[in-house]
Design a protein around this motif. Sequence first.
Motif, PDB file in Angstrom:
ATOM      1  N   SER A  87      -7.252 -20.514 -55.128  1.00  0.00           N
ATOM      2  CA  SER A  87      -7.367 -19.084 -54.752  1.00  0.00           C
ATOM      3  C   SER A  87      -6.162 -18.545 -55.447  1.00  0.00           C
ATOM      4  O   SER A  87      -5.920 -17.535 -55.498  1.00  0.00           O
ATOM      5  N   GLU A  88      -5.039 -19.616 -55.843  1.00  0.00           N
ATOM      6  CA  GLU A  88      -3.791 -19.145 -56.079  1.00  0.00           C
ATOM      7  C   GLU A  88      -3.608 -18.044 -57.291  1.00  0.00           C
ATOM      8  O   GLU A  88      -3.026 -17.020 -57.160  1.00  0.00           O
ATOM      9  N   GLU A  89      -4.374 -18.306 -58.501  1.00  0.00           N
ATOM     10  CA  GLU A  89      -4.487 -17.344 -59.656  1.00  0.00           C
ATOM     11  C   GLU A  89      -4.936 -16.051 -58.959  1.00  0.00           C
ATOM     12  O   GLU A  89      -4.437 -14.972 -59.726  1.00  0.00           O
ATOM     13  N   ALA A  90      -6.094 -16.090 -58.258  1.00  0.00           N
ATOM     14  CA  ALA A  90      -6.588 -14.738 -57.889  1.00  0.00           C
ATOM     15  C   ALA A  90      -5.669 -14.014 -56.980  1.00  0.00           C
ATOM     16  O   ALA A  90      -5.654 -12.872 -57.094  1.00  0.00           O
ATOM     17  N   VAL A  91      -4.988 -14.557 -56.228  1.00  0.00           N
ATOM     18  CA  VAL A  91      -3.877 -14.014 -55.282  1.00  0.00           C
ATOM     19  C   VAL A  91      -2.942 -13.345 -55.769  1.00  0.00           C
ATOM     20  O   VAL A  91      -2.347 -12.321 -55.749  1.00  0.00           O
ATOM     21  N   LYS A  92      -2.405 -14.087 -56.915  1.00  0.00           N
ATOM     22  CA  LYS A  92      -1.474 -13.512 -57.640  1.00  0.00           C
ATOM     23  C   LYS A  92      -1.623 -12.371 -58.719  1.00  0.00           C
ATOM     24  O   LYS A  92      -0.954 -11.469 -58.764  1.00  0.00           O
ATOM     25  N   ALA A  93      -2.844 -12.522 -59.194  1.00  0.00           N
ATOM     26  CA  ALA A  93      -3.385 -11.121 -59.821  1.00  0.00           C
ATOM     27  C   ALA A  93      -3.570 -10.160 -58.925  1.00  0.00           C
ATOM     28  O   ALA A  93      -3.192  -9.048 -59.430  1.00  0.00           O
ATOM     29  N   TYR A  94      -4.046 -10.319 -57.693  1.00  0.00           N
ATOM     30  CA  TYR A  94      -4.116  -9.152 -56.870  1.00  0.00           C
ATOM     31  C   TYR A  94      -2.828  -8.549 -56.621  1.00  0.00           C
ATOM     32  O   TYR A  94      -2.556  -7.436 -56.628  1.00  0.00           O
ATOM     33  N   CYS A  95      -1.703  -9.637 -56.059  1.00  0.00           N
ATOM     34  CA  CYS A  95      -0.441  -9.193 -55.904  1.00  0.00           C
ATOM     35  C   CYS A  95      -0.013  -8.209 -57.127  1.00  0.00           C
ATOM     36  O   CYS A  95       0.776  -7.099 -56.855  1.00  0.00           O
ATOM     37  N   THR A  96       0.137  -8.579 -58.337  1.00  0.00           N
ATOM     38  CA  THR A  96       0.451  -7.856 -59.696  1.00  0.00           C
ATOM     39  C   THR A  96      -0.116  -6.524 -59.782  1.00  0.00           C
ATOM     40  O   THR A  96       0.381  -5.697 -59.870  1.00  0.00           O
ATOM     41  N   ASN A  97      -1.510  -6.561 -59.462  1.00  0.00           N
ATOM     42  CA  ASN A  97      -2.413  -5.403 -59.606  1.00  0.00           C
ATOM     43  C   ASN A  97      -1.942  -4.322 -58.405  1.00  0.00           C
ATOM     44  O   ASN A  97      -1.867  -3.308 -58.693  1.00  0.00           O
ATOM     45  N   LYS A  98      -1.393  -4.800 -57.180  1.00  0.00           N
ATOM     46  CA  LYS A  98      -1.056  -3.810 -56.131  1.00  0.00           C
ATOM     47  C   LYS A  98       0.354  -3.775 -56.221  1.00  0.00           C
ATOM     48  O   LYS A  98       1.108  -3.059 -55.215  1.00  0.00           O
ATOM     49  N   GLN A  99       1.111  -4.365 -57.314  1.00  0.00           N
ATOM     50  CA  GLN A  99       2.560  -4.264 -57.276  1.00  0.00           C
ATOM     51  C   GLN A  99       3.249  -4.801 -56.055  1.00  0.00           C
ATOM     52  O   GLN A  99       4.308  -4.006 -55.429  1.00  0.00           O
ATOM     53  N   GLY A 100       2.646  -5.679 -55.373  1.00  0.00           N
ATOM     54  CA  GLY A 100       3.227  -6.453 -54.234  1.00  0.00           C
ATOM     55  C   GLY A 100       4.433  -7.190 -54.508  1.00  0.00           C
ATOM     56  O   GLY A 100       4.810  -7.506 -55.494  1.00  0.00           O
ATOM     57  N   SER A 101       4.492  -7.901 -53.461  1.00  0.00           N
ATOM     58  CA  SER A 101       5.744  -9.203 -53.520  1.00  0.00           C
ATOM     59  C   SER A 101       5.106 -10.237 -52.731  1.00  0.00           C
ATOM     60  O   SER A 101       4.903 -10.186 -51.585  1.00  0.00           O
ATOM     61  N   LEU A 102       5.395 -11.358 -53.424  1.00  0.00           N
ATOM     62  CA  LEU A 102       4.722 -12.617 -52.811  1.00  0.00           C
ATOM     63  C   LEU A 102       5.749 -13.869 -53.438  1.00  0.00           C
ATOM     64  O   LEU A 102       6.053 -13.896 -54.395  1.00  0.00           O
ATOM     65  N   LEU A 103       5.766 -14.454 -52.349  1.00  0.00           N
ATOM     66  CA  LEU A 103       6.662 -15.907 -52.693  1.00  0.00           C
ATOM     67  C   LEU A 103       6.090 -17.064 -51.862  1.00  0.00           C
ATOM     68  O   LEU A 103       5.852 -17.218 -50.639  1.00  0.00           O
ATOM     69  N   TYR A 104       5.275 -17.700 -52.607  1.00  0.00           N
ATOM     70  CA  TYR A 104       4.644 -19.000 -52.281  1.00  0.00           C
ATOM     71  C   TYR A 104       5.387 -20.205 -52.460  1.00  0.00           C
ATOM     72  O   TYR A 104       5.830 -20.202 -53.411  1.00  0.00           O
ATOM     73  N   ALA A 105       5.330 -21.149 -51.592  1.00  0.00           N
ATOM     74  CA  ALA A 105       5.946 -22.545 -51.966  1.00  0.00           C
ATOM     75  C   ALA A 105       4.779 -23.704 -51.093  1.00  0.00           C
ATOM     76  O   ALA A 105       4.573 -23.384 -49.963  1.00  0.00           O
ATOM     77  N   SER A 106       4.843 -24.528 -51.702  1.00  0.00           N
ATOM     78  CA  SER A 106       3.951 -25.605 -50.904  1.00  0.00           C
ATOM     79  C   SER A 106       4.896 -26.516 -49.881  1.00  0.00           C
ATOM     80  O   SER A 106       4.612 -26.953 -49.101  1.00  0.00           O
ATOM     81  N   ASN A 107       6.356 -26.069 -50.269  1.00  0.00           N
ATOM     82  CA  ASN A 107       7.415 -26.448 -49.142  1.00  0.00           C
ATOM     83  C   ASN A 107       8.542 -25.966 -49.398  1.00  0.00           C
ATOM     84  O   ASN A 107       9.106 -25.750 -50.662  1.00  0.00           O
ATOM     85  N   PHE A 108       9.201 -25.403 -48.241  1.00  0.00           N
ATOM     86  CA  PHE A 108      10.368 -24.693 -48.381  1.00  0.00           C
ATOM     87  C   PHE A 108      11.528 -25.185 -48.194  1.00  0.00           C
ATOM     88  O   PHE A 108      12.717 -24.657 -48.534  1.00  0.00           O
TER      89      PHE A 108
END
Length: 245
Positions: A87-108
């Motif tokens: 679902s990663e690409e769909a979530v990124k598109a959702y974030c972009t459309n909403k002008q949101g802020s997302l930082l995802y990492a598989s490991n921090f």
Amino acid sequence: MSQQKLKIALIGYGKMGQAIETLAIAKGHEIVLKITIDNAADLTATNLQQCDVAIEFTNPESAVANIKTCIDAGLPVVCGSTGWVASEEAVKAYCTNKQGSLLYASNFSIGVNIFFEINKKLAALMAKQHQYQVSIEEVHHTHKKDAPSGTAISLAQQIIANRTDKHSWTLNETPQPNEIAMVAKRIDPAPGTHFVKYQSSIDDIEIIHTAHSRQGFATGALTAAEFVYNKKGIFTMADVLKDLI
């Protein structure tokens, strides 16, 4: 990176959430919202809007909905849940459309992100050495819900990007020639160990990262939250650590 004292929402209050809370309080931040399985109904826009940033560590089943709820509330979200890559690409598109802020990492973990850079460099060096068979093994505690780990998948993707003879990874014991063999083990109390091995009839080359505790992951997640505060867009740990590695 922000020195602002943050009001943080912790979405997921397991061992990782508790480790982040301890570090956050020690740095002068405030945990104003804790979401667990018992009070999931409290994850509302009204409650989130009392916060400066959200840190989400739950599970593959709830991560996407949690991220979208934060974005809808206008709250920057740092997500460490893995297992929702489909679902990663769909979530990124959702974030972009909403002008949101997302930082995802598989490991921090900063150490793991350095390990990623070593993995990419080694994969580039080995790109034409097709006499070596590459494999990945990861070991985690028995409470980890996804297998293989998000970190192992990231390692595989980095190798695939550098080798024309590898197109995917597999957990099958008998991989196809164009697949990277992956092994996922669940052994307590391992916080996380990752092996990348290149094997040939002549010699082996191996790189290993071993976590000794959750401290590194928690420190990185909090650093990411400090970074994403007051920013808009989609970010990774490479953005956070560009001055460090």
